[in-house]
Motif scaffolding. Structure first.
Motif, PDB file in Angstrom:
ATOM      1  N   GLY B  71      18.161  -2.409  -8.446  1.00  0.00           N
ATOM      2  CA  GLY B  71      18.923  -1.206  -8.124  1.00  0.00           C
ATOM      3  C   GLY B  71      18.177  -0.311  -7.138  1.00  0.00           C
ATOM      4  O   GLY B  71      18.769   0.241  -6.205  1.00  0.00           O
ATOM      5  N   TYR B  72      16.877  -0.173  -7.339  1.00  0.00           N
ATOM      6  CA  TYR B  72      16.083   0.646  -6.407  1.00  0.00           C
ATOM      7  C   TYR B  72      16.005  -0.008  -5.037  1.00  0.00           C
ATOM      8  O   TYR B  72      15.987   0.678  -4.015  1.00  0.00           O
ATOM      9  CB  TYR B  72      14.682   0.893  -6.976  1.00  0.00           C
ATOM     10  N   LEU B  73      15.961  -1.345  -4.994  1.00  0.00           N
ATOM     11  CA  LEU B  73      15.982  -2.040  -3.706  1.00  0.00           C
ATOM     12  C   LEU B  73      17.289  -1.745  -2.972  1.00  0.00           C
ATOM     13  O   LEU B  73      17.308  -1.514  -1.757  1.00  0.00           O
ATOM     14  CB  LEU B  73      15.825  -3.553  -3.913  1.00  0.00           C
ATOM     15  N   TYR B  74      18.393  -1.736  -3.750  1.00  0.00           N
ATOM     16  CA  TYR B  74      19.690  -1.419  -3.163  1.00  0.00           C
ATOM     17  C   TYR B  74      19.689   0.006  -2.621  1.00  0.00           C
ATOM     18  O   TYR B  74      20.117   0.262  -1.488  1.00  0.00           O
ATOM     19  CB  TYR B  74      20.784  -1.600  -4.223  1.00  0.00           C
ATOM     20  N   ALA B  75      19.159   0.931  -3.437  1.00  0.00           N
ATOM     21  CA  ALA B  75      19.113   2.337  -3.023  1.00  0.00           C
ATOM     22  C   ALA B  75      18.261   2.506  -1.778  1.00  0.00           C
ATOM     23  O   ALA B  75      18.612   3.250  -0.858  1.00  0.00           O
ATOM     24  CB  ALA B  75      18.546   3.184  -4.167  1.00  0.00           C
ATOM     25  N   GLN B  76      17.162   1.781  -1.731  1.00  0.00           N
ATOM     26  CA  GLN B  76      16.271   1.879  -0.570  1.00  0.00           C
ATOM     27  C   GLN B  76      16.969   1.338   0.680  1.00  0.00           C
ATOM     28  O   GLN B  76      16.974   1.969   1.730  1.00  0.00           O
ATOM     29  CB  GLN B  76      14.992   1.083  -0.831  1.00  0.00           C
ATOM     30  N   ALA B  77      17.602   0.152   0.540  1.00  0.00           N
ATOM     31  CA  ALA B  77      18.214  -0.492   1.694  1.00  0.00           C
ATOM     32  C   ALA B  77      19.388   0.315   2.238  1.00  0.00           C
ATOM     33  O   ALA B  77      19.676   0.275   3.427  1.00  0.00           O
ATOM     34  CB  ALA B  77      18.673  -1.896   1.311  1.00  0.00           C
ATOM     35  N   ILE B 172      11.269   9.317  -2.395  1.00  0.00           N
ATOM     36  CA  ILE B 172       9.894   8.826  -2.520  1.00  0.00           C
ATOM     37  C   ILE B 172       9.765   7.909  -3.730  1.00  0.00           C
ATOM     38  O   ILE B 172       9.165   6.836  -3.663  1.00  0.00           O
ATOM     39  CB  ILE B 172       8.918  10.019  -2.589  1.00  0.00           C
ATOM     40  N   GLY B 173      10.377   8.347  -4.850  1.00  0.00           N
ATOM     41  CA  GLY B 173      10.366   7.511  -6.048  1.00  0.00           C
ATOM     42  C   GLY B 173      11.128   6.213  -5.826  1.00  0.00           C
ATOM     43  O   GLY B 173      10.713   5.151  -6.283  1.00  0.00           O
ATOM     44  N   ILE B 174      12.262   6.295  -5.100  1.00  0.00           N
ATOM     45  CA  ILE B 174      13.051   5.095  -4.818  1.00  0.00           C
ATOM     46  C   ILE B 174      12.204   4.086  -4.055  1.00  0.00           C
ATOM     47  O   ILE B 174      12.157   2.894  -4.389  1.00  0.00           O
ATOM     48  CB  ILE B 174      14.315   5.462  -3.999  1.00  0.00           C
ATOM     49  N   GLU B 175      11.484   4.567  -3.042  1.00  0.00           N
ATOM     50  CA  GLU B 175      10.693   3.639  -2.236  1.00  0.00           C
ATOM     51  C   GLU B 175       9.522   3.064  -3.031  1.00  0.00           C
ATOM     52  O   GLU B 175       9.191   1.884  -2.887  1.00  0.00           O
ATOM     53  CB  GLU B 175      10.200   4.352  -0.974  1.00  0.00           C
ATOM     54  N   LEU B 176       8.940   3.882  -3.888  1.00  0.00           N
ATOM     55  CA  LEU B 176       7.862   3.372  -4.735  1.00  0.00           C
ATOM     56  C   LEU B 176       8.378   2.290  -5.673  1.00  0.00           C
ATOM     57  O   LEU B 176       7.814   1.194  -5.753  1.00  0.00           O
ATOM     58  CB  LEU B 176       7.243   4.519  -5.543  1.00  0.00           C
ATOM     59  N   PHE B 177       9.481   2.572  -6.374  1.00  0.00           N
ATOM     60  CA  PHE B 177       9.983   1.627  -7.370  1.00  0.00           C
ATOM     61  C   PHE B 177      10.587   0.389  -6.720  1.00  0.00           C
ATOM     62  O   PHE B 177      10.613  -0.686  -7.315  1.00  0.00           O
ATOM     63  CB  PHE B 177      10.999   2.303  -8.288  1.00  0.00           C
ATOM     64  N   ALA B 178      11.099   0.531  -5.486  1.00  0.00           N
ATOM     65  CA  ALA B 178      11.600  -0.651  -4.788  1.00  0.00           C
ATOM     66  C   ALA B 178      10.450  -1.604  -4.489  1.00  0.00           C
ATOM     67  O   ALA B 178      10.609  -2.817  -4.481  1.00  0.00           O
ATOM     68  CB  ALA B 178      12.302  -0.244  -3.493  1.00  0.00           C
ATOM     69  N   ARG B 179       9.287  -1.039  -4.275  1.00  0.00           N
ATOM     70  CA  ARG B 179       8.144  -1.894  -3.936  1.00  0.00           C
ATOM     71  C   ARG B 179       7.430  -2.387  -5.176  1.00  0.00           C
ATOM     72  O   ARG B 179       6.965  -3.524  -5.227  1.00  0.00           O
ATOM     73  CB  ARG B 179       7.167  -1.102  -3.058  1.00  0.00           C
ATOM     74  N   ASP B 180       7.321  -1.542  -6.175  1.00  0.00           N
ATOM     75  CA  ASP B 180       6.499  -1.889  -7.333  1.00  0.00           C
ATOM     76  C   ASP B 180       7.153  -1.329  -8.582  1.00  0.00           C
ATOM     77  O   ASP B 180       7.267  -0.116  -8.731  1.00  0.00           O
ATOM     78  CB  ASP B 180       5.095  -1.279  -7.135  1.00  0.00           C
ATOM     79  N   TYR B 181       7.610  -2.199  -9.455  1.00  0.00           N
ATOM     80  CA  TYR B 181       8.196  -1.737 -10.704  1.00  0.00           C
ATOM     81  C   TYR B 181       7.803  -2.704 -11.795  1.00  0.00           C
ATOM     82  O   TYR B 181       7.831  -3.918 -11.586  1.00  0.00           O
ATOM     83  CB  TYR B 181       9.728  -1.636 -10.583  1.00  0.00           C
ATOM     84  N   PRO B 182       7.404  -2.206 -12.972  1.00  0.00           N
ATOM     85  CA  PRO B 182       6.939  -3.107 -14.041  1.00  0.00           C
ATOM     86  C   PRO B 182       8.061  -4.012 -14.540  1.00  0.00           C
ATOM     87  O   PRO B 182       9.241  -3.672 -14.405  1.00  0.00           O
ATOM     88  CB  PRO B 182       6.479  -2.149 -15.135  1.00  0.00           C
ATOM     89  N   GLU B 189       5.326   2.227 -18.363  1.00  0.00           N
ATOM     90  CA  GLU B 189       4.488   1.903 -17.217  1.00  0.00           C
ATOM     91  C   GLU B 189       4.965   2.627 -15.960  1.00  0.00           C
ATOM     92  O   GLU B 189       4.151   3.030 -15.130  1.00  0.00           O
ATOM     93  CB  GLU B 189       4.501   0.395 -16.962  1.00  0.00           C
ATOM     94  N   ALA B 190       6.278   2.761 -15.827  1.00  0.00           N
ATOM     95  CA  ALA B 190       6.813   3.379 -14.607  1.00  0.00           C
ATOM     96  C   ALA B 190       6.352   4.827 -14.483  1.00  0.00           C
ATOM     97  O   ALA B 190       6.043   5.300 -13.390  1.00  0.00           O
ATOM     98  CB  ALA B 190       8.340   3.291 -14.601  1.00  0.00           C
ATOM     99  N   ILE B 191       6.298   5.542 -15.619  1.00  0.00           N
ATOM    100  CA  ILE B 191       5.833   6.936 -15.598  1.00  0.00           C
ATOM    101  C   ILE B 191       4.376   6.998 -15.147  1.00  0.00           C
ATOM    102  O   ILE B 191       3.994   7.810 -14.296  1.00  0.00           O
ATOM    103  CB  ILE B 191       5.999   7.557 -17.011  1.00  0.00           C
ATOM    104  N   VAL B 192       3.558   6.098 -15.715  1.00  0.00           N
ATOM    105  CA  VAL B 192       2.135   6.083 -15.331  1.00  0.00           C
ATOM    106  C   VAL B 192       2.000   5.698 -13.858  1.00  0.00           C
ATOM    107  O   VAL B 192       1.201   6.276 -13.128  1.00  0.00           O
ATOM    108  CB  VAL B 192       1.353   5.112 -16.243  1.00  0.00           C
ATOM    109  N   GLN B 244      -1.561   6.151  -1.619  1.00  0.00           N
ATOM    110  CA  GLN B 244      -0.378   7.016  -1.664  1.00  0.00           C
ATOM    111  C   GLN B 244       0.845   6.173  -1.307  1.00  0.00           C
ATOM    112  O   GLN B 244       0.731   5.184  -0.588  1.00  0.00           O
ATOM    113  CB  GLN B 244      -0.553   8.157  -0.656  1.00  0.00           C
ATOM    114  N   ALA B 245       2.009   6.569  -1.810  1.00  0.00           N
ATOM    115  CA  ALA B 245       3.193   5.747  -1.605  1.00  0.00           C
ATOM    116  C   ALA B 245       3.598   5.716  -0.138  1.00  0.00           C
ATOM    117  O   ALA B 245       3.989   6.724   0.442  1.00  0.00           O
ATOM    118  CB  ALA B 245       4.347   6.290  -2.436  1.00  0.00           C
ATOM    119  N   GLU B 246       3.450   4.597   0.491  1.00  0.00           N
ATOM    120  CA  GLU B 246       3.942   4.404   1.845  1.00  0.00           C
ATOM    121  C   GLU B 246       4.592   3.030   1.914  1.00  0.00           C
ATOM    122  O   GLU B 246       4.147   2.142   2.630  1.00  0.00           O
ATOM    123  CB  GLU B 246       2.803   4.461   2.872  1.00  0.00           C
ATOM    124  N   PRO B 247       5.645   2.854   1.144  1.00  0.00           N
ATOM    125  CA  PRO B 247       6.210   1.515   1.038  1.00  0.00           C
ATOM    126  C   PRO B 247       6.742   1.018   2.386  1.00  0.00           C
ATOM    127  O   PRO B 247       7.363   1.769   3.130  1.00  0.00           O
ATOM    128  CB  PRO B 247       7.350   1.687   0.038  1.00  0.00           C
TER     129      PRO B 247
END
Lengths: 149, 255
Positions: B71-77, B172-182, B189-192, B244-247
């Motif tokens: 879903g985050y990949l979709y949001a990012q794209a 910013i969160g979308i791009e982070l989670f699109a790249r790396d999500y547990p 884990e996502a909160i940490v 720092q998040a720079e996906p």
């Protein structure tokens, strides 16, 4: 005296028999691995590992003094224990390696599934858009879907 | 096209999915709805389409973490600026979405807002009712307490409900989670992870409802595994040094 000689002969026969057994076992492993590679059931990179293990077994069986001297160097008094230890380390590192391989494969599998699903959805959207564009629907429906990235 | 997206992961939720989508449309009409059908064997995907959502169908069951990440990949794209996760089983009340959005927009340095069932839910003045709204087993409550302690310690702020999947995040969160999500049991884990990337997070109180369909997959032996696995992952991820998040773009992200 003759009793000792007989005992020595029996031991000698047993050792020869054991060595023959090890060599036969190694040859069977060798052939099995070859056959698996031929059927494409096993990749060459893993086949090499098993072929190497079989070669080590044959060398140890043929070269009698090797295991004794190696275990002596390692201060292991019973040569067979050196063999067991080596086999154990080999098996454990192999299993760890396979765990790593499986972890990587799962990750790649996940990425593939996600991309496939996203592309699938996108193709569906695009097809819907072009059907609309080809029909009576306003052309923007199609261009918007195509332009959307 | 809207700038806001609701990500609804669903696995065999045919009994609840249409109602959930309808509620989101009613409560938060500015949100597009994308249902991530995680290899359902029932008609979840078709039901979601019929209810007016877009549907991304995973070819087989990949687990909640990978589904949400999809879903985050979709949001990012597609360039969405805000994404909210809403469970397909009806536990999350979509009427809380505007409140989550208000909390996210209230401070420019807040990047992620979690709906916590342990904080008082605004509006009706009632305390967050873990007992009435969301029945938990003793093990589960114990697990949540342990996680809350550990996560609060690691993030140096009070986190009351680290297992809540009711989350809203910005670009910013979308791009982070699109790249790396547990992967398994991803919420804690996502909160940490967000904190490792120095994203500010906060919680607001929400009321969770009993699930409309399906069952929790967390039985007692599984919950012990869950506890240990998440604790290991959380400590390991705290030890990692993330930049720092720079996906990067999609094509670069794959390992």
């Amino acid at each position: 005296m003759s009793l000792l000689a007989a005992a020595a002969r029996v031991t000698e026969t047993t050792v020869t028999f054991q060595r023959a057994g090890v060599i036969v076992f190694a040859v069977v492993v060798f052939l099995l691995v070859f056959e698996l590679v031929r059927r494409r059931a096993l990749m060459e990179r893993y086949a090499l590992l098993w072929l190497g293990a079989a070669v080590v077994l044959v060398v140890l069986a043929v070269w009698r003094g090797l295991l004794t001297s190696v275990s002596g160097d390692l201060h292991i008094y019973t040569p067979v224990n050196a063999l067991f230890a080596a086999g154990f380390v080999f098996a454990v590192s192999l299993l760890l390696h396979f765990s790593m391989v499986i972890s990587r494969l799962s990750e790649q599998n996940k990425v593939l599934a996600q991309r496939l699903a996203l592309l699938d959805q996108r193709v569906g959207t695009l097809e819907q858009g072009s059907e609309l564009a080809n029909g009576d629907a306003p052309i923007e429906a199609g261009t918007r879907a195509v332009g959307k990235r | 096209m809207n700038r806001y997206l609701a990500i609804v992961p669903a696995h065999n939720e045919v009994g609840a999915i249409a109602a959930t989508i309808g509620e989101i449309h009613a409560a938060a009409p500015q949100f597009d709805v994308i249902v991530i059908d995680d290899g359902s064997t029932d008609d979840t995907g078709a039901a979601a389409l019929a209810a007016g959502a877009r549907v991304v169908s995973l070819p087989f069951n990949v687990g909640i973490g990978a589904a949400v990440q999809c879903g985050y990949l979709y949001a990012q794209a597609h360039g969405y600026e805000v994404a909210v996760q809403v469970d397909g089983d009806g536990q999350h009340d979509p009427r809380d979405i505007p409140r989550l959005l208000a909390a996210l927009s209230a401070a420019s340095d807040t990047h992620l807002v979690t709906g916590s069932r342990f904080l008082p839910a605004a509006g009706d003045g009632r305390a967050g009712d873990a007992r009435a709204g969301h029945r938990s087993t003793a093990y589960r409550r114990l697990g949540i307490i342990v996680f809350a302690r550990v996560v609060s310690m690691l993030t140096r702020q009070r986190v009351t409900d680290p297992t809540s999947g009711y989350r809203m995040t910005d670009r910013i969160g979308i791009e982070l989670f699109a790249r790396d999500y547990p992967s398994d049991y991803p919420e804690v884990e996502a909160i940490v992870l967000a904190h490792t990337y120095a994203l500010h997070t906060r919680e607001i109180g929400v009321r969770m409802r009993p699930r409309r369909s399906g069952r929790s997959k967390i039985s007692t032996p599984v919950s012990v595994y869950y506890l240990l696995k998440v604790l290991l992952a959380v400590f390991v991820s705290a030890l990692r040094t993330h930049p720092q998040a720079e996906p990067g773009p999609l094509s670069e992200g794959a390992p």
